[in-house]
Design an enzyme around this catalytic site. Structure first.
Site, PDB file in Angstrom:
ATOM      1  N   GLY A  28     119.220  14.515  14.407  1.00  0.00           N
ATOM      2  CA  GLY A  28     117.965  15.171  14.751  1.00  0.00           C
ATOM      3  C   GLY A  28     117.751  15.102  16.249  1.00  0.00           C
ATOM      4  O   GLY A  28     118.485  14.418  16.969  1.00  0.00           O
TER       5      GLY A  28
ATOM      6  N   SER B 119     115.963  14.252  19.884  1.00  0.00           N
ATOM      7  CA  SER B 119     115.336  13.079  20.478  1.00  0.00           C
ATOM      8  C   SER B 119     113.894  13.024  19.978  1.00  0.00           C
ATOM      9  O   SER B 119     113.251  14.066  19.820  1.00  0.00           O
ATOM     10  CB  SER B 119     115.374  13.235  22.004  1.00  0.00           C
ATOM     11  OG  SER B 119     114.664  12.212  22.625  1.00  0.00           O
ATOM     12  N   SER B 120     113.403  11.842  19.691  1.00  0.00           N
ATOM     13  CA  SER B 120     112.015  11.612  19.265  1.00  0.00           C
ATOM     14  C   SER B 120     111.682  12.184  17.885  1.00  0.00           C
ATOM     15  O   SER B 120     110.512  12.302  17.532  1.00  0.00           O
ATOM     16  CB  SER B 120     111.014  12.161  20.301  1.00  0.00           C
ATOM     17  OG  SER B 120     111.237  11.561  21.559  1.00  0.00           O
TER      18      SER B 120
ATOM     19  N   GLY C 189     112.484  10.716  15.019  1.00  0.00           N
ATOM     20  CA  GLY C 189     112.234   9.629  14.083  1.00  0.00           C
ATOM     21  C   GLY C 189     113.478   8.994  13.489  1.00  0.00           C
ATOM     22  O   GLY C 189     113.390   8.198  12.553  1.00  0.00           O
ATOM     23  N   LYS C 190     114.649   9.317  14.017  1.00  0.00           N
ATOM     24  CA  LYS C 190     115.902   8.784  13.478  1.00  0.00           C
ATOM     25  C   LYS C 190     115.964   7.268  13.537  1.00  0.00           C
ATOM     26  O   LYS C 190     116.346   6.620  12.565  1.00  0.00           O
ATOM     27  CB  LYS C 190     117.103   9.374  14.242  1.00  0.00           C
ATOM     28  CG  LYS C 190     117.230  10.868  14.170  1.00  0.00           C
ATOM     29  CD  LYS C 190     118.390  11.388  14.989  1.00  0.00           C
ATOM     30  CE  LYS C 190     118.421  10.924  16.419  1.00  0.00           C
ATOM     31  NZ  LYS C 190     117.335  11.417  17.274  1.00  0.00           N
ATOM     32  N   SER C 191     115.596   6.686  14.669  1.00  0.00           N
ATOM     33  CA  SER C 191     115.681   5.227  14.817  1.00  0.00           C
ATOM     34  C   SER C 191     114.731   4.515  13.865  1.00  0.00           C
ATOM     35  O   SER C 191     115.084   3.470  13.296  1.00  0.00           O
ATOM     36  CB  SER C 191     115.379   4.811  16.255  1.00  0.00           C
ATOM     37  OG  SER C 191     116.371   5.312  17.121  1.00  0.00           O
TER      38      SER C 191
ATOM     39  N   ASP D 146     122.278   5.825  21.980  1.00  0.00           N
ATOM     40  CA  ASP D 146     121.461   5.259  23.056  1.00  0.00           C
ATOM     41  C   ASP D 146     121.899   3.830  23.381  1.00  0.00           C
ATOM     42  O   ASP D 146     121.881   3.417  24.539  1.00  0.00           O
ATOM     43  CB  ASP D 146     119.975   5.272  22.684  1.00  0.00           C
ATOM     44  CG  ASP D 146     119.358   6.659  22.757  1.00  0.00           C
ATOM     45  OD1 ASP D 146     120.002   7.588  23.274  1.00  0.00           O
ATOM     46  OD2 ASP D 146     118.214   6.806  22.282  1.00  0.00           O
TER      47      ASP D 146
END
Length: 189
Positions: A19, A21-22, A24-26, A46
């Site tokens: 997905g 950046s930002s 919600g993957k992490s 990252d």
């Protein structure tokens, strides 16, 4: 204590979160590690960028350094899975070669390809709140990141929170269909 030669062979599962950046993957990866039944590693590109020294890179070499970082990341994930480790990958397929590289390296039947979607206005809001991303990065990535159009399972973090997305992914794992998205996307030999 077992000797290395006595460790039973096993292929690791790769839960591949893709997905912008930002998106919600992490947060989903963190929840998956908390709820999955087997030990699992969260590998995010990252983290690989953060491991690089702070030695200044001349602008004419930056693309090469970044490309090599992505390639190394892909090979590290493939190596962990080949050693029998389950891995949750946190990735941004914002360039076609990245998917092609992963398709060539990973065992396609061992990959659960997860599309992590989020409305543009929401990723822009999250990006501003984070303050550690260039403005407009996620919006620029939207055009390419899902261009391949095929996933095993998808979630929208603008609608569902990370724990619910992780729960749905975990439930999906018990009855994965074949062929997988990676099997379908992989070019014929």
């Amino acid at each position: 204590m077992r000797h290395l030669t006595e460790v039973p062979p096993r292929r690791g599962l790769v839960i591949f979160l893709n997905g912008t950046s930002s998106s919600g993957k992490s947060a989903i990866a963190t929840e998956l590690l908390r709820i999955l039944d087997e030990p699992c590693f969260h590998m995010a590109v990252d983290s690989f960028h953060a491991m690089r020294s702070r030695t200044p890179v001349p602008p004419d070499r930056l693309d090469t350094v970044l490309h090599r970082t992505w390639q190394g990341f892909h090979r590290a994930v493939a190596g962990m899975a080949a050693a029998g480790n389950d891995v949750v990958v946190d990735h941004v397929l914002s360039a076609p070669w990245r998917l092609d590289d992963c398709l060539s390296l990973f065992v396609p039947e061992d990959v659960v390809f997860v599309g992590v979607h989020c409305p543009e206005a929401e990723v822009e809001r999250r990006e501003r709140a984070r303050g550690d991303r260039p403005p407009g990065l996620a919006a620029r990535q939207l055009r390419q990141v899902h261009a391949h159009g095929l996933y095993d399972i998808e979630c929208d973090t603008g609608v569902l929170d990370a724990p619910e997305c992780a729960r749905r992914i975990k439930e999906f794992l018990s009855d994965r269909p074949a062929p997988t998205a990676f099997q379908k996307l992989r070019p014929a030999p």
